[in-house]
Design a protein around this motif. Structure first.
Motif, mmCIF file in Angstrom:
data_model
loop_
_atom_site.group_PDB
_atom_site.id
_atom_site.type_symbol
_atom_site.label_atom_id
_atom_site.label_comp_id
_atom_site.label_asym_id
_atom_site.label_seq_id
_atom_site.Cartn_x
_atom_site.Cartn_y
_atom_site.Cartn_z
ATOM 1 N N GLN A 177 13.916 -9.507 -7.742
ATOM 2 C CA GLN A 177 12.951 -9.635 -8.824
ATOM 3 C C GLN A 177 12.034 -8.410 -8.896
ATOM 4 O O GLN A 177 11.722 -7.920 -9.986
ATOM 5 C CB GLN A 177 12.126 -10.910 -8.624
ATOM 6 N N ALA A 178 11.611 -7.912 -7.726
ATOM 7 C CA ALA A 178 10.731 -6.737 -7.703
ATOM 8 C C ALA A 178 11.432 -5.517 -8.293
ATOM 9 O O ALA A 178 10.831 -4.751 -9.062
ATOM 10 C CB ALA A 178 10.274 -6.462 -6.269
ATOM 11 N N LEU A 179 12.687 -5.315 -7.945
ATOM 12 C CA LEU A 179 13.433 -4.178 -8.478
ATOM 13 C C LEU A 179 13.599 -4.297 -9.986
ATOM 14 O O LEU A 179 13.487 -3.297 -10.719
ATOM 15 C CB LEU A 179 14.800 -4.086 -7.796
ATOM 16 N N ALA A 180 13.851 -5.515 -10.452
ATOM 17 C CA ALA A 180 14.007 -5.734 -11.896
ATOM 18 C C ALA A 180 12.711 -5.407 -12.643
ATOM 19 O O ALA A 180 12.738 -5.002 -13.812
ATOM 20 C CB ALA A 180 14.422 -7.178 -12.170
ATOM 21 N N GLU A 181 11.577 -5.560 -11.981
ATOM 22 C CA GLU A 181 10.275 -5.265 -12.573
ATOM 23 C C GLU A 181 9.828 -3.831 -12.314
ATOM 24 O O GLU A 181 8.718 -3.448 -12.659
ATOM 25 C CB GLU A 181 9.240 -6.252 -12.039
ATOM 26 N N GLY A 182 10.690 -3.037 -11.686
ATOM 27 C CA GLY A 182 10.371 -1.636 -11.419
ATOM 28 C C GLY A 182 9.373 -1.433 -10.304
ATOM 29 O O GLY A 182 8.774 -0.355 -10.172
ATOM 30 N N LYS A 183 9.194 -2.423 -9.453
ATOM 31 C CA LYS A 183 8.228 -2.331 -8.356
ATOM 32 C C LYS A 183 8.917 -1.724 -7.131
ATOM 33 O O LYS A 183 9.455 -2.431 -6.277
ATOM 34 C CB LYS A 183 7.670 -3.714 -8.036
ATOM 35 N N THR A 184 8.897 -0.398 -7.052
ATOM 36 C CA THR A 184 9.626 0.314 -5.994
ATOM 37 C C THR A 184 8.724 1.155 -5.090
ATOM 38 O O THR A 184 9.219 1.863 -4.224
ATOM 39 C CB THR A 184 10.698 1.220 -6.608
ATOM 40 N N ALA A 185 7.416 1.096 -5.289
ATOM 41 C CA ALA A 185 6.502 1.839 -4.412
ATOM 42 C C ALA A 185 6.569 1.270 -3.001
ATOM 43 O O ALA A 185 6.922 0.101 -2.802
ATOM 44 C CB ALA A 185 5.068 1.743 -4.946
ATOM 45 N N PRO A 186 6.242 2.086 -1.987
ATOM 46 C CA PRO A 186 6.359 1.623 -0.601
ATOM 47 C C PRO A 186 5.641 0.315 -0.302
ATOM 48 O O PRO A 186 6.105 -0.463 0.532
ATOM 49 C CB PRO A 186 5.754 2.789 0.198
ATOM 50 N N VAL A 187 4.537 0.037 -0.991
ATOM 51 C CA VAL A 187 3.782 -1.180 -0.704
ATOM 52 C C VAL A 187 4.637 -2.432 -0.937
ATOM 53 O O VAL A 187 4.424 -3.475 -0.297
ATOM 54 C CB VAL A 187 2.491 -1.245 -1.556
ATOM 55 N N TYR A 188 5.628 -2.339 -1.814
ATOM 56 C CA TYR A 188 6.442 -3.516 -2.106
ATOM 57 C C TYR A 188 7.418 -3.856 -0.987
ATOM 58 O O TYR A 188 7.986 -4.953 -0.972
ATOM 59 C CB TYR A 188 7.171 -3.340 -3.437
ATOM 60 N N HIS A 189 7.591 -2.942 -0.049
ATOM 61 C CA HIS A 189 8.362 -3.310 1.147
ATOM 62 C C HIS A 189 7.665 -4.451 1.873
ATOM 63 O O HIS A 189 8.323 -5.371 2.384
ATOM 64 C CB HIS A 189 8.521 -2.117 2.087
ATOM 65 N N ALA A 190 6.337 -4.395 1.909
ATOM 66 C CA ALA A 190 5.556 -5.474 2.536
ATOM 67 C C ALA A 190 5.445 -6.692 1.632
ATOM 68 O O ALA A 190 5.601 -7.828 2.056
ATOM 69 C CB ALA A 190 4.184 -4.966 2.923
ATOM 70 N N LEU A 191 5.180 -6.439 0.337
ATOM 71 C CA LEU A 191 4.913 -7.557 -0.573
ATOM 72 C C LEU A 191 6.156 -8.389 -0.861
ATOM 73 O O LEU A 191 6.030 -9.557 -1.268
ATOM 74 C CB LEU A 191 4.319 -7.024 -1.885
ATOM 75 N N THR A 192 7.331 -7.823 -0.657
ATOM 76 C CA THR A 192 8.558 -8.615 -0.858
ATOM 77 C C THR A 192 8.936 -9.389 0.410
ATOM 78 O O THR A 192 9.972 -10.045 0.431
ATOM 79 C CB THR A 192 9.739 -7.709 -1.254
ATOM 80 N N ARG A 193 8.090 -9.288 1.417
ATOM 81 C CA ARG A 193 8.289 -10.049 2.665
ATOM 82 C C ARG A 193 7.021 -10.832 2.989
ATOM 83 O O ARG A 193 6.358 -10.580 3.979
ATOM 84 C CB ARG A 193 8.638 -9.100 3.825
ATOM 85 N N PRO A 194 6.645 -11.790 2.140
ATOM 86 C CA PRO A 194 5.376 -12.515 2.340
ATOM 87 C C PRO A 194 5.420 -13.373 3.588
ATOM 88 O O PRO A 194 6.486 -13.779 4.058
ATOM 89 C CB PRO A 194 5.274 -13.378 1.068
ATOM 90 N N CYS A 195 4.245 -13.645 4.119
ATOM 91 C CA CYS A 195 4.151 -14.419 5.370
ATOM 92 C C CYS A 195 4.885 -15.751 5.318
ATOM 93 O O CYS A 195 5.503 -16.132 6.329
ATOM 94 C CB CYS A 195 2.676 -14.635 5.734
ATOM 95 N N PRO A 196 4.865 -16.492 4.187
ATOM 96 C CA PRO A 196 5.608 -17.775 4.197
ATOM 97 C C PRO A 196 7.108 -17.621 4.401
ATOM 98 O O PRO A 196 7.791 -18.593 4.726
ATOM 99 C CB PRO A 196 5.292 -18.350 2.793
ATOM 100 N N ALA A 197 7.635 -16.391 4.224
ATOM 101 C CA ALA A 197 9.072 -16.171 4.434
ATOM 102 C C ALA A 197 9.404 -15.990 5.920
ATOM 103 O O ALA A 197 10.566 -15.885 6.284
ATOM 104 C CB ALA A 197 9.546 -14.947 3.656
ATOM 105 N N GLU A 198 8.365 -15.952 6.774
ATOM 106 C CA GLU A 198 8.614 -15.794 8.204
ATOM 107 C C GLU A 198 8.699 -17.163 8.872
ATOM 108 O O GLU A 198 7.954 -18.074 8.524
ATOM 109 C CB GLU A 198 7.488 -14.987 8.850
#
Length: 216
Positions: free
Chosen positions: A195-216
């Motif tokens: 979903q992030a890639l489809a929205e063009g969200k490719t900045a380094p910060v999205y490496h963290a934001l695409t791995r939210p704490c509830p996914a751990e």
């Protein structure tokens, strides 16, 4: 071989002082001031710290991952470690699906052979473990590999299912081995990444934001 380190600054949990250290057969034998002992190698550590060698228990040297590979191999990586005071690393041989763990172990031994300038050991990454292959773990434990890693992330490459994790944990308890789990919901994370890639969200910060704490 004996070593006498003179005039070094030693810092412990409770002390900060100048002293000499005498090492014989790779074992610290005496720590005291003004030691007058004969040694094969005498080092003057005046103005320097004397620290124990560090152990880095999580490295990935000369590791392929898809189309990329880690930039350091066992030569450059262990030289850098030594300059930073690390004298032992534990790296991760990675089993390829459809092959045995012993094969991965031998591949990583060859990666390190003649290159590593410090001590090293291995954890074993398991990606494929049918019931009939559990005994492979026994042989690795006998050879000094006493910890195994499994991934709940990275579908289609490293991820294993719950049954495999259960089998490995159960067998590890029988052979006194340790299991390390990379505990993220890989399928969920892949969907968030899509979903992030489809929205063009490719900045380094999205490496963290695409791995939210509830996914751990």
């Amino acid at each position: 071989m004996s070593i006498l380190i003179k005039n070094g600054r030693i810092i412990t949990a409770s002390q900060d002082y100048i002293a000499d250290i005498f090492i014989e057969r790779n074992i610290i034998d005496v720590i005291d001031t003004n030691l007058n002992l004969t040694a094969e190698n005498i080092l003057d550590a005046k103005g320097k710290y004397i620290i124990p060698g560090g152990i880095d228990v999580h490295t990935h040297l000369d590791m392929p991952l898809g189309d990329i590979k880690s930039s350091d191999d066992f030569e450059t990586g262990t030289i850098a470690a030594a300059f930073g005071g690390t004298t032992c690393i534990i790296d991760f041989p990675t089993q390829n699906r459809g092959t045995g763990m012993q094969e991965a172990f031998e591949v990583w031994q060859k990666k390190a052979e003649g290159k590593a300038v410090i001590d090293y050991g291995f954890h074993m990454i398991i990606t494929d473990i049918p019931e009939k292959n559990l005994k492979d773990m026994d042989k690795l434990v006998d050879e000094g590999v006493t910890s195994f890693k499994m991934f709940m992330a990275y579908p289609n490459s490293l991820m294993v299912d719950d049954a495999a994790i259960f089998r490995v944990m159960k067998h590890s308890s029988e052979i006194d081995a340790l299991v390390c789990i990379h505990a993220e919901n890989g399928i969920l994370i892949d969907e968030i990444i899509r979903q992030a890639l489809a929205e063009g969200k490719t900045a380094p910060v999205y490496h963290a934001l695409t791995r939210p704490c509830p996914a751990e």
